[in-house]
Design an enzyme around this catalytic site. Structure first.
Site, PDB file in Angstrom:
ATOM      1  N   HIS A 187      49.353  47.444  70.160  1.00 15.66           N
ATOM      2  CA  HIS A 187      49.368  48.197  70.805  1.00 15.66           C
ATOM      3  C   HIS A 187      48.967  47.303  72.040  1.00 15.66           C
ATOM      4  O   HIS A 187      47.352  47.847  72.352  1.00 15.66           O
ATOM      5  CB  HIS A 187      49.239  49.336  70.545  1.00 15.66           C
ATOM      6  CG  HIS A 187      49.463  50.618  71.086  1.00 15.66           C
ATOM      7  ND1 HIS A 187      50.851  50.986  71.216  1.00 15.66           N
ATOM      8  CD2 HIS A 187      49.317  51.127  72.680  1.00 15.66           C
ATOM      9  CE1 HIS A 187      51.311  52.017  72.603  1.00 15.66           C
ATOM     10  NE2 HIS A 187      50.043  52.503  73.211  1.00 15.66           N
ATOM     11  N   CYS A 188      49.962  47.786  73.277  1.00 21.11           N
ATOM     12  CA  CYS A 188      49.101  47.307  74.333  1.00 21.11           C
ATOM     13  C   CYS A 188      49.026  48.244  75.237  1.00 21.11           C
ATOM     14  O   CYS A 188      49.661  48.644  76.053  1.00 21.11           O
ATOM     15  CB  CYS A 188      49.865  45.847  75.118  1.00 21.11           C
ATOM     16  SG  CYS A 188      48.885  45.252  76.755  1.00 21.11           S
ATOM     17  N   PRO A 189      47.980  49.212  75.577  1.00 25.27           N
ATOM     18  CA  PRO A 189      48.343  50.154  76.806  1.00 25.27           C
ATOM     19  C   PRO A 189      48.436  49.350  77.973  1.00 25.27           C
ATOM     20  O   PRO A 189      48.400  50.422  79.123  1.00 25.27           O
ATOM     21  CB  PRO A 189      46.677  50.512  76.411  1.00 25.27           C
ATOM     22  CG  PRO A 189      45.438  49.487  75.832  1.00 25.27           C
ATOM     23  CD  PRO A 189      46.050  48.986  75.376  1.00 25.27           C
ATOM     24  N   GLY A 192      51.631  50.031  78.165  1.00 26.76           N
ATOM     25  CA  GLY A 192      52.411  51.379  76.974  1.00 26.76           C
ATOM     26  C   GLY A 192      53.721  50.936  76.027  1.00 26.76           C
ATOM     27  O   GLY A 192      53.905  51.796  76.539  1.00 26.76           O
ATOM     28  N   ASN A 193      53.222  50.442  75.410  1.00 29.22           N
ATOM     29  CA  ASN A 193      54.299  49.721  74.317  1.00 29.22           C
ATOM     30  C   ASN A 193      53.439  48.560  72.683  1.00 29.22           C
ATOM     31  O   ASN A 193      52.734  48.436  72.954  1.00 29.22           O
ATOM     32  CB  ASN A 193      55.090  49.360  74.826  1.00 29.22           C
ATOM     33  CG  ASN A 193      56.541  49.357  74.318  1.00 29.22           C
ATOM     34  OD1 ASN A 193      56.172  50.232  72.716  1.00 29.22           O
ATOM     35  ND2 ASN A 193      57.804  48.574  74.354  1.00 29.22           N
TER      36      ASN A 193
END
Length: 325
Positions: A187-189, A192-193
């Site tokens: 999950h890549c902040p 945001g996805n």
């Protein structure tokens, strides 16, 4: 043991012609045990149940400020480059400098929005077990784990108690997005996805184009300062005069040099992952050790990432089914 493929999860009933979604199930040598095959009517996935705004379609995850920060960190230096450095380079060098920069910028932002707004491969949840009134149905609920064999290597298929499904190989539940994702990478902040099966290629291209753009801005901003420096005749005073005449170019050189290392390391890391046929989660948890059953040759691994057929979205199938009702 084996597991049904995701492409086999969509079936069509001959009696009604209605497309129904038959979710992941486990096949044992004795019998086929499935979770509830009836479509969910009372509990619909939140991404489908709520009417999406434009912002919800562009940004899927719960993060908003980190995504906008990432966007501005990429946008601002490029705007400064086109406004303050590019005119001088077009006059002294060639218009091709700006053409290449525009192409990479478009590639960077398009893949940024694709990675941030695309369904990463969400596996829609099943109806909650609390809604099952029949006690005999509850007894048919599969055990929490099943041992599968993937490429000759035992693989434990866990049962997700939140989504009420068996997780297929390489899938994982994202605590931030609140759903299971197929071929979960991480999950890549920053965007945001979740990065997974359906948007991994766009994420990788975004990282590569960002690194290339940072190097490009660094090189040509430095060229701007050096050209002015040599035009002034060289020497210590000429260097100070060159900095005073091109302050934005100097700022871009410093900014690009400081900002390039993080995406460059990420770029090298994902190149290594593609080469070995692993995901970030598998690499960090050492799921398969030195032998990865999903890895083929290096060329096939890169082909599978960038040129494999685009996998359909189960969310889109659910939306179409809801519209037909």
């Amino acid at each position: 043991c084996n597991i049904l493929k995701q492409r086999e999860a969509v079936v069509s009933t001959q009696s009604t012609g209605v497309v129904t979604v038959s979710y992941y199930c486990v096949i044992t040598p004795l019998k086929k045990r499935e979770l509830m095959t009836e479509p969910v009517s009372s509990q619909v996935h939140p991404h489908v149940a709520q009417k999406k705004t434009f912002l919800d379609r562009v940004l899927r995850g719960p993060e908003r400020i980190p995504v906008f920060s990432t966007f501005l960190l990429i946008l601002v230096p490029q705007v400064l480059f086109y406004a303050c450095v590019a005119p001088f380079l077009v006059h002294r060098l060639s218009v091709g400098v700006v053409v290449v920069a525009l192409y990479v910028s478009i590639l960077c932002f398009c893949n940024f929005f694709m990675a941030a707004g695309l369904d990463p491969g969400v596996i829609l949840p099943q109806q909650s077990l609390d809604n099952i009134e029949n006690a005999e149905q509850k007894k048919e609920v599969p055990p929490p784990k099943e041992v599968l064999v993937v490429g000759g290597i035992p693989f434990v298929s866990k049962y997700c108690t939140t989504c009420n499904i068996y997780r297929p190989p390489r899938a994982s539940h994202c605590g931030l997005c609140k759903h299971c994702v197929s071929t979960f990478d991480h999950h890549c902040p920053a965007i945001g996805n979740c990065i997974a099966q359906r948007n991994y290629r766009f994420f990788v291209i975004f990282v590569f184009s960002t690194v290339f753009m940072a190097i490009y801005i660094l090189a040509f901003s430095l060229a701007n300062v050096l050209l002015i420096y040599f035009d002034l005749g060289g020497g210590g005073s000429s260097f100070n005069d060159a900095i005073s005449k091109a302050p934005v170019a100097c700022i871009l050189v410093i900014y690009s040099f400081l900002a390039i290392w993080s995406p460059l390391g990420l770029c090298c890391f994902h190149l290594s992952l593609i080469h070995t046929g692993q995901t970030t989660k598998e690499s960090l948890s050492n799921t398969f050790g030195t032998r990865t059953p999903y890895s083929q040759s290096c060329a096939k691994n890169f082909f599978n990432v960038f040129y494999s057929p685009f996998f359909p979205s189960f969310e889109k199938l659910r939306e179409k089914r809801a519209e037909n009702k």
